[in-house]
Design a protein around this motif. Structure first.
Motif: not given
Length: 116
Positions: A36, A58, A70, A81
Motif C-alpha cells: 500500500w 513486511t 498488512i 490493510l
C-alpha cells in the motif's frame, strides 16, 4: 490485463479504525509482493507498507508502525490493510500496489479521511 481494485476507504474520526482490501485479477501468477502507498494533497506518493509472497517479510513506514498491519488475504492475490489509531495526518488516497516480473501494477486508489 492485470487489475487491482481497492475497497474499504471512508471517513473516520481520529483514533478510529479502517480496513482496506485489495484484490487483483487478470493473472494466473502470484504477485511477488503486494503493498500500500498513499498520497496526500500536495505531497508525493509514499510507501505505507509492503509484504512479500511468502508473507514472511513486511516493511512499514515509520509513521504507521504499531498502528497498521498488512496481511495476505485468503483469496489469490489479495491483500488487506488494518489501520488502527488513525490520525488526521493519515488522510490520503491509498493505492494498492502489486509487483510481478519487474512490473508495477496499481489500483485506482481509495480515499481515507481522518477527522480531528
Amino acid at each position: 490485463q492485470v487489475q487491482l481494485v481497492e475497497s474499504g476507504g471512508g471517513l473516520v474520526q481520529a483514533g478510529g479504525s479502517l480496513r482496506l482490501s485489495c484484490a487483483a485479477s487478470g493473472t494466473i501468477f502470484r504477485f511477488e509482493s503486494m503493498g500500500w502507498y498513499r498520497q496526500a494533497p500536495g505531497k508525493q506518493r509514499e510507501l505505507v507498507t509492503i509484504i512479500t509472497t511468502s508473507s514472511t517479510s513486511t516493511k512499514y513506514a515509520d509513521s504507521v508502525k504499531g498502528r497498521f498491519t498488512i496481511s495476505r488475504g485468503d483469496a489469490w492475490n489479495t491483500v488487506n490493510l488494518q489501520m488502527n489509531s488513525l490520525k488526521p495526518e493519515d488522510t490520503a488516497v491509498y493505492y494498492c500496489h502489486g509487483g510481478l516480473f519487474g512490473n508495477d501494477y496499481w489500483g485506482q486508489g481509495t480515499q481515507v479521511t481522518v477527522s480531528s
